[in-house]
Design an enzyme around this catalytic site. Structure first.
Site, PDB file in Angstrom:
ATOM      1  CB  THR A 139      -0.902   0.001   1.259  1.00  0.00           C
ATOM      2  OG1 THR A 139      -1.531   1.262   1.387  1.00  0.00           O
ATOM      3  CG2 THR A 139      -0.097  -0.261   2.536  1.00  0.00           C
ATOM      4  CG  ASP A 140      -1.172   4.979  -1.012  1.00  0.00           C
ATOM      5  OD1 ASP A 140      -1.734   4.349  -0.089  1.00  0.00           O
ATOM      6  OD2 ASP A 140      -1.760   5.855  -1.675  1.00  0.00           O
ATOM      7  CD  GLU A 141      -3.474   3.599   4.490  1.00  0.00           C
ATOM      8  OE1 GLU A 141      -3.229   3.522   5.699  1.00  0.00           O
ATOM      9  OE2 GLU A 141      -4.622   3.611   4.028  1.00  0.00           O
ATOM     10  CE1 TYR A 165      -3.395  -2.572   5.722  1.00  0.00           C
ATOM     11  CE2 TYR A 165      -3.308  -0.209   5.241  1.00  0.00           C
ATOM     12  CZ  TYR A 165      -3.332  -1.538   4.811  1.00  0.00           C
ATOM     13  OH  TYR A 165      -3.287  -1.812   3.463  1.00  0.00           O
ATOM     14  CE  LYS A 169       0.046  -4.545   3.028  1.00  0.00           C
ATOM     15  NZ  LYS A 169      -0.311  -5.876   2.456  1.00  0.00           N
TER      16      LYS A 169
HETATM   17  P1  NAD Z   1      -9.636  -7.228   2.231  1.00  0.00           P
HETATM   18  O1  NAD Z   1      -9.647  -6.932   3.686  1.00  0.00           O
HETATM   19  O2  NAD Z   1     -10.850  -6.940   1.426  1.00  0.00           O
HETATM   20  O3  NAD Z   1      -9.312  -8.787   2.007  1.00  0.00           O
HETATM   21  C1  NAD Z   1      -8.325  -9.451   2.729  1.00  0.00           C
HETATM   22  C2  NAD Z   1      -8.517 -10.955   2.498  1.00  0.00           C
HETATM   23  O4  NAD Z   1      -7.467 -11.626   3.197  1.00  0.00           O
HETATM   24  C3  NAD Z   1      -9.841 -11.510   3.041  1.00  0.00           C
HETATM   25  O5  NAD Z   1     -10.423 -12.375   2.088  1.00  0.00           O
HETATM   26  C4  NAD Z   1      -9.443 -12.274   4.296  1.00  0.00           C
HETATM   27  O6  NAD Z   1     -10.286 -13.376   4.574  1.00  0.00           O
HETATM   28  C5  NAD Z   1      -8.040 -12.714   3.926  1.00  0.00           C
HETATM   29  N1  NAD Z   1      -7.203 -12.953   5.105  1.00  0.00           N
HETATM   30  C6  NAD Z   1      -7.038 -12.141   6.182  1.00  0.00           C
HETATM   31  N2  NAD Z   1      -6.202 -12.714   7.075  1.00  0.00           N
HETATM   32  C7  NAD Z   1      -5.807 -13.896   6.549  1.00  0.00           C
HETATM   33  C8  NAD Z   1      -4.935 -14.931   6.972  1.00  0.00           C
HETATM   34  N3  NAD Z   1      -4.300 -14.854   8.143  1.00  0.00           N
HETATM   35  N4  NAD Z   1      -4.753 -15.996   6.171  1.00  0.00           N
HETATM   36  C9  NAD Z   1      -5.389 -16.085   4.987  1.00  0.00           C
HETATM   37  N5  NAD Z   1      -6.239 -15.137   4.525  1.00  0.00           N
HETATM   38  C10 NAD Z   1      -6.441 -14.062   5.301  1.00  0.00           C
HETATM   39  O7  NAD Z   1      -8.371  -6.502   1.651  1.00  0.00           O
HETATM   40  P2  NAD Z   1      -8.166  -5.758   0.242  1.00  0.00           P
HETATM   41  O8  NAD Z   1      -8.688  -4.384   0.341  1.00  0.00           O
HETATM   42  O9  NAD Z   1      -8.635  -6.641  -0.830  1.00  0.00           O
HETATM   43  O10 NAD Z   1      -6.584  -5.662   0.210  1.00  0.00           O
HETATM   44  C11 NAD Z   1      -5.806  -6.723  -0.330  1.00  0.00           C
HETATM   45  C12 NAD Z   1      -4.329  -6.355  -0.225  1.00  0.00           C
HETATM   46  O11 NAD Z   1      -4.091  -5.158  -0.958  1.00  0.00           O
HETATM   47  C13 NAD Z   1      -3.874  -6.066   1.205  1.00  0.00           C
HETATM   48  O12 NAD Z   1      -2.599  -6.587   1.372  1.00  0.00           O
HETATM   49  C14 NAD Z   1      -3.845  -4.550   1.291  1.00  0.00           C
HETATM   50  O13 NAD Z   1      -2.866  -4.129   2.214  1.00  0.00           O
HETATM   51  C15 NAD Z   1      -3.473  -4.186  -0.120  1.00  0.00           C
HETATM   52  N6  NAD Z   1      -3.953  -2.871  -0.599  1.00  0.00           N
HETATM   53  C16 NAD Z   1      -5.284  -2.537  -0.462  1.00  0.00           C
HETATM   54  C17 NAD Z   1      -5.734  -1.319  -0.984  1.00  0.00           C
HETATM   55  C18 NAD Z   1      -7.182  -0.909  -0.898  1.00  0.00           C
HETATM   56  O14 NAD Z   1      -7.509   0.222  -1.258  1.00  0.00           O
HETATM   57  N7  NAD Z   1      -8.095  -1.768  -0.449  1.00  0.00           N
HETATM   58  C19 NAD Z   1      -4.816  -0.461  -1.613  1.00  0.00           C
HETATM   59  C20 NAD Z   1      -3.487  -0.836  -1.710  1.00  0.00           C
HETATM   60  C21 NAD Z   1      -3.068  -2.056  -1.208  1.00  0.00           C
HETATM   61  O1  DAU Z   2      -4.168   3.979   0.427  1.00  0.00           O
HETATM   62  C1  DAU Z   2      -4.385   2.608   0.331  1.00  0.00           C
HETATM   63  C2  DAU Z   2      -5.235   2.150   1.492  1.00  0.00           C
HETATM   64  O2  DAU Z   2      -6.562   2.595   1.237  1.00  0.00           O
HETATM   65  C3  DAU Z   2      -5.207   0.636   1.707  1.00  0.00           C
HETATM   66  O3  DAU Z   2      -3.911   0.252   2.045  1.00  0.00           O
HETATM   67  C4  DAU Z   2      -6.192   0.227   2.816  1.00  0.00           C
HETATM   68  O4  DAU Z   2      -6.225  -1.179   2.924  1.00  0.00           O
HETATM   69  C5  DAU Z   2      -7.564   0.743   2.442  1.00  0.00           C
HETATM   70  O5  DAU Z   2      -8.479   0.435   3.478  1.00  0.00           O
HETATM   71  C6  DAU Z   2      -7.523   2.249   2.210  1.00  0.00           C
HETATM   72  O6  DAU Z   2      -7.248   2.946   3.450  1.00  0.00           O
HETATM   73  P1  DAU Z   2      -8.010   4.304   3.841  1.00  0.00           P
HETATM   74  O7  DAU Z   2      -7.946   4.459   5.295  1.00  0.00           O
HETATM   75  O8  DAU Z   2      -7.550   5.423   2.984  1.00  0.00           O
HETATM   76  O9  DAU Z   2      -9.502   3.895   3.340  1.00  0.00           O
HETATM   77  P2  DAU Z   2     -10.956   4.132   4.006  1.00  0.00           P
HETATM   78  O10 DAU Z   2     -11.960   3.698   2.979  1.00  0.00           O
HETATM   79  O11 DAU Z   2     -11.055   3.544   5.350  1.00  0.00           O
HETATM   80  O12 DAU Z   2     -11.023   5.710   4.152  1.00  0.00           O
HETATM   81  C7  DAU Z   2     -10.845   6.569   3.042  1.00  0.00           C
HETATM   82  C8  DAU Z   2     -10.886   7.997   3.559  1.00  0.00           C
HETATM   83  O13 DAU Z   2     -12.212   8.275   4.011  1.00  0.00           O
HETATM   84  C9  DAU Z   2      -9.980   8.240   4.738  1.00  0.00           C
HETATM   85  O14 DAU Z   2      -9.455   9.568   4.660  1.00  0.00           O
HETATM   86  C10 DAU Z   2     -10.906   8.128   5.943  1.00  0.00           C
HETATM   87  C11 DAU Z   2     -12.230   8.644   5.403  1.00  0.00           C
HETATM   88  N1  DAU Z   2     -13.452   8.037   5.991  1.00  0.00           N
HETATM   89  C12 DAU Z   2     -13.531   6.676   6.033  1.00  0.00           C
HETATM   90  C13 DAU Z   2     -14.627   6.067   6.580  1.00  0.00           C
HETATM   91  C14 DAU Z   2     -14.731   4.561   6.649  1.00  0.00           C
HETATM   92  C15 DAU Z   2     -14.482   8.834   6.439  1.00  0.00           C
HETATM   93  O15 DAU Z   2     -14.409  10.080   6.360  1.00  0.00           O
HETATM   94  N2  DAU Z   2     -15.572   8.228   6.972  1.00  0.00           N
HETATM   95  C16 DAU Z   2     -15.706   6.875   7.067  1.00  0.00           C
HETATM   96  O16 DAU Z   2     -16.739   6.386   7.601  1.00  0.00           O
END
Ligand code: NAD
Ligand code: DAU
Length: 358
Positions: A139-141, A165, A169
């Site tokens: 992730t970019d975080e 988180y 990562k």
């Molecule tokens: P998600 O939370 O939707 O899915 C995570 C999946 O991993 C789930 O299916 C869960 O059951 C599985 N899991 C969790 N713990 C586990 C374990 N111990 N063993 C096996 N499986 C397990 O997550 P996502 O949003 O799809 O993110 C996927 C990956 O991409 C993550 O590594 C996250 O850090 C990265 N990422 C997410 C975003 C985003 O915006 N969502 C952006 C950049 C990177």
């Molecule tokens: O940047 C990549 C990341 O993006 C991934 O690594 C994470 O897995 C993914 O969850 C996401 O993280 P964020 O914290 O940016 O996503 P989230 O959807 O939780 O929140 C997006 C923005 O919206 C953030 O600034 C917080 C704000 N927010 C979120 C929620 C859930 C609100 O204002 N209200 C809300 O109820």
């Protein structure tokens, strides 16, 4: 087929989650003769419904299990003759990491370590094939928070994670990097910005807003709503990962992003506008009346922005979906798939919601 394209036996961890399931669909569609094995623990965020249409796919196998289970992982790698790992499994929600960081350290750090170590032995036992790949999806975080005028994150931006988180990562990223430098293991790493699209669990900003609009519930915007995220449609993330797997030399890291910085409050207004236009029977219309500013997330990062020049210039990847198109498609998806998201609003989810938003 070019020399960089070949058939693979791919293990996709976290393939029942949001991005993982989109990636499984992408891979099965583009490489139907590849063996695709999903390993997923089915935590609250994993959902077999997101893979339901693959039941009849002859080369697809789902295994429920934990990436921290070394015996299971090693056995799967061997019996499926895995040559490629795409590692998505993680605890992924910042708010949950603030409430309880334990699972984040276990899955994201220890789980990634377990996979790396199992794959290292598997790769060595098979004579270190040069075509093997271990792709770590990050992730970019990990880069921390940007000020309003700072340049976007590049691959050389120092790590400054701010939440449990992102710290977990970052820890996993460092391990992946070390496995390439120490053992020469053919790793790849990507750091992507915020994704959105189908199969996104309701706790995240975009699905949460869509679902609350449909239910006539308040739309909780943290703090002043001026935080900025850089949004990428999930299929564009999948095409970037595909490109990295096929064309990159091992040991490389790529930032992935769509150059779409949007303030949270503007994004919520866009979603309200789309719902007002596309949803026939909204309980509250115009839905922007539901916007409610709530207490900020502790340690809330102000701005993320990704510079994906390296991926674009070196591997020729380009995003293909604009935010306007992607959001419209996403809103339509939540409107037409209540059977997917309604069961997720479980008692456990309501309890979580109360804790964060009460
Ligand atoms: P998600 O939370 O939707 O899915 C995570 C999946 O991993 C789930 O299916 C869960 O059951 C599985 N899991 C969790 N713990 C586990 C374990 N111990 N063993 C096996 N499986 C397990 O997550 P996502 O949003 O799809 O993110 C996927 C990956 O991409 C993550 O590594 C996250 O850090 C990265 N990422 C997410 C975003 C985003 O915006 N969502 C952006 C950049 C990177
Ligand atoms: O940047 C990549 C990341 O993006 C991934 O690594 C994470 O897995 C993914 O969850 C996401 O993280 P964020 O914290 O940016 O996503 P989230 O959807 O939780 O929140 C997006 C923005 O919206 C953030 O600034 C917080 C704000 N927010 C979120 C929620 C859930 C609100 O204002 N209200 C809300 O109820």
């Amino acid at each position: 087929m070019t020399s960089t394209e070949r058939s693979r036996n791919i293990l996709i961890t976290g393939g029942a989650g949001f991005i993982g399931s989109n990636f499984v669909h992408h891979w099965c569609k583009h490489y139907p003769s590849d063996r695709v094995v999903v390993l997923d623990a089915l935590t609250y965020a994993g959902n077999l419904k997101s893979l339901a249409d693959l039941d009849s796919h002859p080369n697809f196998r789902f295994v429920q299990g934990d990436i921290c289970d070394r015996m299971l992982v090693s056995q799967l790698l061997a019996e499926e003759a895995i040559d490629t790992v795409a590692h998505f499994a993680a605890e992924s929600h910042v708010d949950r990491s603030i409430l309880g960081p334990d699972a984040f350290v276990l899955t994201n750090v220890v789980g990634t370590f377990t996979l790396l170590e199992s794959f290292r032995y598997h790769w060595m036992e098979r004579g270190k094939p040069t075509g093997d790949r271990f792709l770590h999806v990050s992730t970019d975080e990990v880069y921390g928070s940007l000020g309003a005028n700072d340049p976007s994150f590049t691959e050389t931006t120092p790590y400054t994670p701010n939440s449990p988180y992102s710290a977990s990562k970052a820890g996993s990223d460092h391990l992946v990097r070390a496995y390439f430098h120490t053992y020469g293991m053919p790793t790849l790493m990507t750091n992507c910005s915020n994704n959105y699209g189908p199969y996104h669990f309701p706790e995240k900003l975009i699905p949460l807003m869509c679902i609350n609009i449909l239910m006539g519930k308040p739309l909780p915007v943290y703090g002043d709503g001026q935080n900025i995220r850089d949004w990428l449609y999930v299929e564009d993330h999948c095409s970037a990962l595909d490109c990295v797997l096929r064309y990159s030399a091992p040991g490389e890291t790529y930032n992935i992003g769509g150059n779409n910085e949007v303030k949270n409050i503007d994004l919520v207004h866009m979603l309200c506008g789309l719902m007002d236009e596309l949803a026939p029977n909204l309980p509250v219309r115009p839905s922007k009346q539901l916007i409610t500013f709530v207490k900020d997330r502790p340690g809330h990062d102000r701005r993320y922005a990704i510079d994906s020049t390296k991926l674009q210039m070196k591997l020729g990847w380009k995003p293909s979906v604009t935010v306007a198109e992607g959001l419209r498609h996403t809103v339509r998806w939540y409107l037409t798939n209540p059977d997917w998201w309604q069961p997720l609003l479980s008692e456990e989810y309501q309890a979580y919601y109360q804790t964060v938003y009460a």
